[in-house]
Design a protein around this motif. Structure first.
Motif, PDB file in Angstrom:
ATOM      1  N   CYS A 535       0.836  -1.167   0.010  1.00 19.27           N
ATOM      2  CA  CYS A 535       0.196  -0.008   0.182  1.00 19.27           C
ATOM      3  C   CYS A 535       0.715   1.260   0.044  1.00 19.27           C
ATOM      4  O   CYS A 535       1.329   1.829   1.111  1.00 19.27           O
ATOM      5  CB  CYS A 535      -0.788  -0.219   1.080  1.00 19.27           C
ATOM      6  SG  CYS A 535      -2.017  -1.250   1.332  1.00 19.27           S
ATOM      7  N   PRO A 536       1.166   1.622  -1.238  1.00 17.12           N
ATOM      8  CA  PRO A 536       2.404   2.641  -1.240  1.00 17.12           C
ATOM      9  C   PRO A 536       2.111   3.990  -0.526  1.00 17.12           C
ATOM     10  O   PRO A 536       3.117   4.799  -0.150  1.00 17.12           O
ATOM     11  CB  PRO A 536       2.763   2.889  -3.039  1.00 17.12           C
ATOM     12  CG  PRO A 536       1.276   2.383  -3.421  1.00 17.12           C
ATOM     13  CD  PRO A 536       0.813   1.490  -2.659  1.00 17.12           C
ATOM     14  N   VAL A 537       0.825   4.441  -0.411  1.00 19.76           N
ATOM     15  CA  VAL A 537       0.720   5.692   0.290  1.00 19.76           C
ATOM     16  C   VAL A 537       0.143   5.593   1.608  1.00 19.76           C
ATOM     17  O   VAL A 537      -0.260   6.643   2.437  1.00 19.76           O
ATOM     18  CB  VAL A 537      -0.430   6.595  -0.694  1.00 19.76           C
ATOM     19  CG1 VAL A 537       0.239   6.880  -2.030  1.00 19.76           C
ATOM     20  CG2 VAL A 537      -1.716   5.797  -0.802  1.00 19.76           C
ATOM     21  N   LEU A 538       0.339   4.641   2.372  1.00 23.01           N
ATOM     22  CA  LEU A 538      -0.103   4.369   3.637  1.00 23.01           C
ATOM     23  C   LEU A 538       0.843   5.286   4.537  1.00 23.01           C
ATOM     24  O   LEU A 538       1.916   4.814   4.696  1.00 23.01           O
ATOM     25  CB  LEU A 538      -0.242   2.775   4.018  1.00 23.01           C
ATOM     26  CG  LEU A 538      -0.906   2.524   5.514  1.00 23.01           C
ATOM     27  CD1 LEU A 538      -2.301   2.778   5.688  1.00 23.01           C
ATOM     28  CD2 LEU A 538      -0.630   1.085   5.459  1.00 23.01           C
ATOM     29  N   HIS A 539       0.079   6.001   5.228  1.00 26.49           N
ATOM     30  CA  HIS A 539       0.998   6.951   6.250  1.00 26.49           C
ATOM     31  C   HIS A 539       0.556   6.778   7.755  1.00 26.49           C
ATOM     32  O   HIS A 539       1.145   7.385   8.527  1.00 26.49           O
ATOM     33  CB  HIS A 539       1.077   8.207   5.866  1.00 26.49           C
ATOM     34  CG  HIS A 539      -0.312   8.833   5.783  1.00 26.49           C
ATOM     35  ND1 HIS A 539      -1.013   9.167   4.922  1.00 26.49           N
ATOM     36  CD2 HIS A 539      -0.744   9.771   6.883  1.00 26.49           C
ATOM     37  CE1 HIS A 539      -2.184   9.822   5.035  1.00 26.49           C
ATOM     38  NE2 HIS A 539      -2.018  10.155   6.368  1.00 26.49           N
ATOM     39  N   LEU A 559       4.764   5.021   5.579  1.00 25.44           N
ATOM     40  CA  LEU A 559       4.423   4.948   6.920  1.00 25.44           C
ATOM     41  C   LEU A 559       5.036   6.096   7.841  1.00 25.44           C
ATOM     42  O   LEU A 559       6.392   5.869   8.093  1.00 25.44           O
ATOM     43  CB  LEU A 559       4.314   3.610   7.569  1.00 25.44           C
ATOM     44  CG  LEU A 559       3.610   3.400   8.798  1.00 25.44           C
ATOM     45  CD1 LEU A 559       2.305   3.447   8.816  1.00 25.44           C
ATOM     46  CD2 LEU A 559       3.920   1.857   9.258  1.00 25.44           C
ATOM     47  N   ILE A 560       4.359   6.879   8.545  1.00 30.29           N
ATOM     48  CA  ILE A 560       5.034   7.741   9.709  1.00 30.29           C
ATOM     49  C   ILE A 560       4.506   7.790  10.792  1.00 30.29           C
ATOM     50  O   ILE A 560       5.423   7.809  11.704  1.00 30.29           O
ATOM     51  CB  ILE A 560       4.633   9.414   8.872  1.00 30.29           C
ATOM     52  CG1 ILE A 560       5.248   9.397   7.453  1.00 30.29           C
ATOM     53  CG2 ILE A 560       5.107  10.253   9.764  1.00 30.29           C
ATOM     54  CD1 ILE A 560       5.010  10.800   6.840  1.00 30.29           C
ATOM     55  N   THR A 561       2.985   7.318  11.111  1.00 30.39           N
ATOM     56  CA  THR A 561       2.806   7.358  12.070  1.00 30.39           C
ATOM     57  C   THR A 561       2.106   6.009  12.543  1.00 30.39           C
ATOM     58  O   THR A 561       1.335   5.316  11.707  1.00 30.39           O
ATOM     59  CB  THR A 561       1.501   8.388  12.503  1.00 30.39           C
ATOM     60  OG1 THR A 561       1.862   9.877  12.228  1.00 30.39           O
ATOM     61  CG2 THR A 561       0.872   8.311  13.995  1.00 30.39           C
ATOM     62  N   LEU A 562       2.415   5.408  13.843  1.00 33.86           N
ATOM     63  CA  LEU A 562       2.071   4.123  14.074  1.00 33.86           C
ATOM     64  C   LEU A 562       1.469   4.257  15.613  1.00 33.86           C
ATOM     65  O   LEU A 562       2.574   4.598  16.458  1.00 33.86           O
ATOM     66  CB  LEU A 562       2.983   3.313  13.793  1.00 33.86           C
ATOM     67  CG  LEU A 562       2.833   1.686  14.309  1.00 33.86           C
ATOM     68  CD1 LEU A 562       1.460   1.038  13.692  1.00 33.86           C
ATOM     69  CD2 LEU A 562       4.042   0.703  14.341  1.00 33.86           C
ATOM     70  N   ALA A 563       0.243   4.061  15.940  1.00 33.98           N
ATOM     71  CA  ALA A 563      -0.267   4.047  17.311  1.00 33.98           C
ATOM     72  C   ALA A 563      -0.617   2.489  17.642  1.00 33.98           C
ATOM     73  O   ALA A 563      -1.593   2.019  16.884  1.00 33.98           O
ATOM     74  CB  ALA A 563      -1.258   5.048  17.365  1.00 33.98           C
ATOM     75  N   LEU A 564      -0.317   1.999  18.626  1.00 36.30           N
ATOM     76  CA  LEU A 564      -0.749   0.736  19.286  1.00 36.30           C
ATOM     77  C   LEU A 564      -1.214   0.572  20.452  1.00 36.30           C
ATOM     78  O   LEU A 564      -0.507   1.000  21.432  1.00 36.30           O
ATOM     79  CB  LEU A 564       0.499  -0.269  18.827  1.00 36.30           C
ATOM     80  CG  LEU A 564       0.751  -0.523  17.233  1.00 36.30           C
ATOM     81  CD1 LEU A 564       2.053  -1.489  17.219  1.00 36.30           C
ATOM     82  CD2 LEU A 564       0.055  -0.880  16.495  1.00 36.30           C
ATOM     83  N   SER A 579      10.210   5.740   6.120  1.00 32.92           N
ATOM     84  CA  SER A 579       9.651   6.976   6.891  1.00 32.92           C
ATOM     85  C   SER A 579       9.618   7.224   8.199  1.00 32.92           C
ATOM     86  O   SER A 579       9.120   8.021   8.706  1.00 32.92           O
ATOM     87  CB  SER A 579       8.365   7.503   6.018  1.00 32.92           C
ATOM     88  OG  SER A 579       8.688   7.618   4.520  1.00 32.92           O
ATOM     89  N   LEU A 580       9.550   6.033   8.580  1.00 32.58           N
ATOM     90  CA  LEU A 580       9.415   5.963  10.306  1.00 32.58           C
ATOM     91  C   LEU A 580      10.272   6.755  10.778  1.00 32.58           C
ATOM     92  O   LEU A 580      11.579   6.715  10.507  1.00 32.58           O
ATOM     93  CB  LEU A 580       9.444   4.468  10.855  1.00 32.58           C
ATOM     94  CG  LEU A 580       8.130   3.437  10.668  1.00 32.58           C
ATOM     95  CD1 LEU A 580       8.681   2.188  11.204  1.00 32.58           C
ATOM     96  CD2 LEU A 580       6.934   4.162  11.211  1.00 32.58           C
ATOM     97  N   THR A 581       9.860   7.480  11.778  1.00 34.46           N
ATOM     98  CA  THR A 581      10.791   8.501  12.627  1.00 34.46           C
ATOM     99  C   THR A 581      11.095   7.953  13.896  1.00 34.46           C
ATOM    100  O   THR A 581      10.704   6.913  14.338  1.00 34.46           O
ATOM    101  CB  THR A 581      10.295   9.893  12.634  1.00 34.46           C
ATOM    102  OG1 THR A 581       8.789   9.807  13.456  1.00 34.46           O
ATOM    103  CG2 THR A 581       9.837  10.280  11.294  1.00 34.46           C
ATOM    104  N   ASP A 582      11.888   8.822  14.719  1.00 39.52           N
ATOM    105  CA  ASP A 582      12.269   8.375  16.230  1.00 39.52           C
ATOM    106  C   ASP A 582      11.179   8.271  16.927  1.00 39.52           C
ATOM    107  O   ASP A 582      11.393   7.590  18.051  1.00 39.52           O
ATOM    108  CB  ASP A 582      13.420   9.576  16.604  1.00 39.52           C
ATOM    109  CG  ASP A 582      14.743   9.638  15.904  1.00 39.52           C
ATOM    110  OD1 ASP A 582      14.715   8.417  15.298  1.00 39.52           O
ATOM    111  OD2 ASP A 582      15.278  10.481  15.931  1.00 39.52           O
TER     112      ASP A 582
END
Length: 1008
Positions: A535-539, A559-564, A579-582
């Protein structure tokens, strides 16, 4: 092993069988049952059948191979008699037992005096010995005729006691097996014992094994055989024939892909009129099935395929009143254009797949499941009030109205597959939802005209809508009303941009190749599986679940934001999410929503720069290829494995505390600050950390530390490390120029130190090493240019380091006298390396300080026994085994006479010593000698009886010198004379003649 099987009778039956004039005399009985008079040549010879007029009929088992296989059969029968056959089969399979009793020869009674006598209930006796196998049975006639041998060609053993068979012949053979008047065909291949055999096989009675094979026992054993093996078992005897022909084993008649004639088929149907299942395929299918319908009135399952079925079959189908299941695959129904009607009052399951028909009408009041998958009909009428499963997938010609009518006429419908029905619309789905309140499984994949926007399916549990172009984010509102939904598959929905669902029962969701999909929000406590990929635009992803244990989101570049909030999540793989950040670190730290996380993979996440994890549950962490990381802080007391390959920009690292047992930071060349607190660590590698200047290492169990090429490692850092890690046994400080005498003094805190490498350092004084390292076994001082001749005097004069075994002084500056004294006095050394020592001129162990040492000489010309070699080796005080003098440019002569007592020397390497001219070695145990590239070598004298490998590559030595040298090496196997200009490859025969033990000679032009 011999294996006898004979039918035993009581005295009355025996008299009837024998008749007044056909009695077996006592000699014959003794010969049959006692094995007297049988020669070994007579037993097992199936090429020349033994014929005797009064001899009992005997048949050999030619396929029995081992005694163990017969014992397996005995155990099987014994287990069945006590009701334990199932447990026996499990044990036999797990232990790898396989029966080879695939070939048995038929035996029967000829010319029976009473046709009504029931021989099927006779019990068979089995007699066994350990030579060969034989089957025997009594005969009622003394006029025995020689019979032809049975063909054993189709009996082949395969694992698991299964028998290979010919599909075309199995049923053909069995169809004739029980025909009246054809017993002679079955009873053929009976072999009579010849008369006059006087060879005595003794102790046969001691080895006799008797087993009673009752009908019930055979019935139970045969219940585990398939039809081909039942056919083979029927050829053994009448009892087995009757047992294998029992109708219990022939309830299912399978003629699929078998060449069987109409007469044979009719015979089988008449023999087994109570068969309940039938399978037929092929061009003659219609003719055979019509015969079956008229004769098999108890059919419950009928399977047809690969042919044409005419209309009269479907009219006659009602005559099969017991039929419950009809399967037709890949067939033409009728003439292909007429309407086919299927009416049956008891049919429960109907399957018509890949069938060619124009119109079909089904009226079956008890039908529960129906599949028309991949059939080419254009019209279908269904009147099945109890139908709960309907599959019309890939019926491309069915119009929307027909699908709607068929589905809505089934109010009890639970499962509906309409995938690849391109005409289906939302209106059809709405009517189905209204009329089929119990619908729980729906597959509408590849239906481009549906959007589900106004469809309500509250009882739906499984929804598959792959490649539906009409599915958008608005469709999720309709799906949200399916509060019972458990499985949702949305692959290849190209217009779908976001999914937001709060479904309490959802367990599985798939989102693959959704090219516009950007946002995922799932709140479902029972979610246990999620697959999101390509899914190339999943962020953005937000997941709340108490059941999710594994999450894999590889290659989500945007993917930039991941909340679990996943209380049970244990494994997470976010590889190549560039694209994942710190901020991702907070998600997986304590308090981030994943309290049970133990494995985290962040490979090739190239946007990470500063990684900080504080987790009490994390066990495995992988940061392979994260090239931008400069700071790493891990506070994970349970962390056991971390992979930092490719983190070549890491500058500051803190592991405090961690549960690591080993750590390799040698792949981090820019690391300058290190803090480690690891109570369980035993191995630490810092090799190549050239800018490491500050290191705090607190590892009380550390055993091995490799700090080679840490050029800025100071004495203070080394002192602190040795104080906090007292159990170090191996310390590598190669190319650590900042380490000096103060650092070496701290070695006193390491009482267990056995390996020390100080190569390529600027040390001038080794006194701290000699004083503190009493247990040292290996000392490496390569290229220590500032060590003088007096630096090693405590070693060979003062008796320092008594446990030392290996010493490496390669590329040093020691003079000739210091080397000679070292070799002469340090007799406890086993491995010495003097590679590249320019000050070394000769290696002469016949002299000590210019004087000849008076040591007893050894006469090598006489034969030396192995015991003498061992005795002299034990008495020798010199323990040297391995000596390397590679590339010593000024060495000219090597002399090792018998008086040197080098009885332990096994390996000597003098290669690349370009000025070496003379080698004279007398050594009892020397096995390997390398003189390659000694271009000045002229004289070679060897008396080495145990030498096995000699390398003379690129040496300017002649053939005569080599012949003379190897002639006294009686165990030489390998000789390398490649690129020796004075040795011709055409004269290798002379070298072989000089040394008979030679096996391999390597020359310039060939290898022999």
């Amino acid at each position: 092993m011999k294996f006898w099987c004979n039918l035993s009778f009581n005295e009355g039956e025996d008299e009837v069988m024998r008749g007044g004039d056909n009695r077996l005399n006592s000699k014959e009985e003794e010969r049959v049952f006692g094995n007297d008079g049988l020669s070994d040549d007579d037993v097992g010879n199936d090429e020349q059948p033994l014929v005797g007029s009064d001899a009992p009929l005997a048949v050999e088992f030619i396929e029995r191979e081992t005694d163990d296989q017969f014992r397996v059969f005995e155990e099987m029968v014994r287990a069945v008699r006590v009701g334990g056959f199932a447990s026996w089969t499990n044990t036999a399979l797990y232990e790898g037992e396989s029966s080879s009793a695939a070939a048995v020869v038929a035996a029967g009674l000829q010319n029976g005096t009473e046709d009504s006598r029931d021989y099927h209930h006779k019990r068979a006796k089995f007699h066994s010995d350990f030579d060969k196998c034989r089957f025997a049975t009594s005969t009622s006639s003394d006029t025995g005729k020689s019979n032809t041998s049975m063909d054993y060609g189709d009996f082949e053993n395969i694992p698991g006691s299964c028998l290979r068979y010919n599909n075309d012949s199995c049923y053909d053979a069995f169809a004739l097996m029980n025909n009246t008047g054809e017993e002679n065909d079955l009873d053929s291949s009976l072999v009579n014992d010849s008369e006059g055999n006087d060879h005595d096989i003794s102790n046969a009675e001691d080895l006799e094994v008797k087993m009673d094979l009752t009908d019930d026992l055979l019935h139970m054993v045969f219940s585990f055989l398939d039809h081909p093996n039942l056919c083979k078992a029927a050829r053994v005897c009448k009892q087995w024939r009757a047992a294998s022909a029992h109708e219990d084993f022939w309830k299912f008649l399978n003629f699929e892909d078998r060449n069987i004639s109409a007469q044979q088929f009719e015979d089988m149907c008449s023999r087994y009129p109570n068969a309940t299942a039938l399978s037929i395929s092929g061009p003659a299918m219609h003719m055979l099935v019509m015969k079956a319908i008229s004769s098999l009135r108890n059919l419950e399952v009928l399977t047809l395929g690969k042919g044409q079925i005419l209309d009269n079959f479907f009219h006659a189908l009602a005559d099969c009143t017991m039929l419950k299941k009809l399967n037709i695959n890949d067939a033409t129904l009728g003439n292909g254009i007429q309407e086919i009607s299927i009416y049956h009052d008891r049919l429960c399951h109907l399957q018509l797949t890949k069938c060619r028909v124009m119109r079909i009408s089904v009226r079956c009041p008890l039908l529960e499941t129906m599949s028309l998958k991949r059939s080419s009909m254009a019209q279908a009428v269904v009147n099945c009030p109890l139908l709960h499963e309907l599959d019309i997938g890939s019926c491309h010609k069915l119009p929307d109205a027909v699908i709607r009518s068929a589905a809505t006429s089934c109010p009890q419908l639970v499962s509906l597959d309409m995938s690849n029905c391109s005409c289906v619309s939302d209106e059809t789905l709405r009517e189905i939802a209204q009329n089929c309140a119990n619908l729980s499984i729906l597959d509408a994949s590849y239906c481009p005209n549906i959007s589900l926007e106004s469809v309500r399916l509250p009882m739906l549990t499984v929804l598959k809508i792959h490649s539906c172009e009409g599915i958008t984010s608005a469709s999720m509102a309709a799906i949200a009303h399916s509060y019972m939904l458990e499985v949702l598959e949305l692959d290849n929905c190209s217009l779908l941009t976001s999914v937001s669902l709060n479904l309490p029962r959802l367990q599985n969701i798939r989102l693959v190749h959704c090219r516009k999909f950007a946002d995922l929000d799932l709140r479902t406590m029972m979610l246990s599986s999620i697959q999101v990929s390509n899914c190339p635009v999943l962020h953005r992803i937000n997941i709340t679940s108490n059941s999710l244990r594994k999450l894999a989101l590889q290659k989500q570049d945007s993917l930039i934001t991941l909340a679990l909030q996943c209380q049970s999540l244990q494994e997470v793989d976010l590889s190549e999410c560039e694209s994942l950040t710190d901020s991702i670190c907070k998600v997986f730290s304590d308090g981030g929503g994943c309290p049970m996380l133990n494995s985290l993979v962040l490979d090739n996440c190239e946007s990470l720069t500063s990684v900080r994890f504080a987790s009490t549950s994390l066990v495995n962490l992988s940061l392979v290829g994260c090239r931008a990381i400069s700071t790493l802080e891990l506070s994970c007391p349970k962390l056991e494995k971390v992979n930092l390959d490719g983190c070549d920009h890491l500058e500051r690292a803190s592991f405090s505390p961690v549960g690591l047992r080993s750590l390799n930071l040698g792949i981090c060349p820019k690391l300058n600050t290190l803090d480690i607190e690891a109570p369980n660590m035993i191995s630490l590698e810092l090799k190549g950390c050239g800018v490491l200047s500050e290191a705090s290492i607190n590892c009380p169990l550390l055993i091995s530390l490799d700090a080679s090429f840490c050029s800025q490692l100071t004495d203070d850092c080394l002192s602190a490390t040795t104080a906090s890690c007292p159990l170090i046994e191996s310390l590598i400080l190669m190319s650590c120029p900042s380490v000096g005498s103060d650092g070496l003094c701290s070695l006193r805190w390491l009482p267990n130190l056995t390996v020390l490498d100080l190569s390529y350092t600027f040390l001038t004084n080794l006194e701290p090493v000699f004083e503190s390292c009493a247990q040292l076994k290996v000392l490496k001082l390569q290229a220590c240019k500032y060590l003088t001749d007096s630096s090693l005097e405590p070693l060979y004069k003062g008796g320092a380091l008594p446990a030392l075994q290996e010493l490496d002084l390669s590329y040093g500056t020691l003079c000739q006298s210091a080397i000679e004294e070292l070799l002469a006095c340090c007799t406890h050394l086993t491995h010495v390396s003097l590679n590249g020592c320019a000050n070394m001129h000769d290696l002469n162990w016949g002299y000590s300080r210019g004087q000849i040492t008076e040591l007893p000489a050894v006469n090598m010309s006489s034969m030396i026994s192995h015991e003498d070699v061992l005795e002299q080796s034990e008495q020798s005080s010199r323990l040297l085994q391995n000596l390397n003098c590679v590339g010593c440019p000024n060495i000219r002569k090597v002399l090792i006479p018998p008086l040197a007592h080098c009885y332990h020397l096994l390996y000597l390497n003098l290669s690349l010593s370009v000025n070496l001219k003379e080698v004279d070695i007398v050594c009892l145990n020397l096995c390997f000698l390398n003189l390659s590239n000694c271009s000045s070598l002229e004289t070679l004298k060897l008396e080495c009886p145990r030498l096995s490998s000699l390398f003379l590559q690129s040496c300017n030595i002649d053939e005569e010198a080599v012949e003379a040298a190897i002639s006294k090496c009686s165990m030489l196997e390998t000789l390398d004379v490649r690129f020796c200009p004075r040795i011709s490859s055409m004269n290798m025969g002379r070298l072989r003649a000089s040394c008979s033990s030679l096996r391999r000679i390597f020359s310039s032009l060939s290898t022999s």
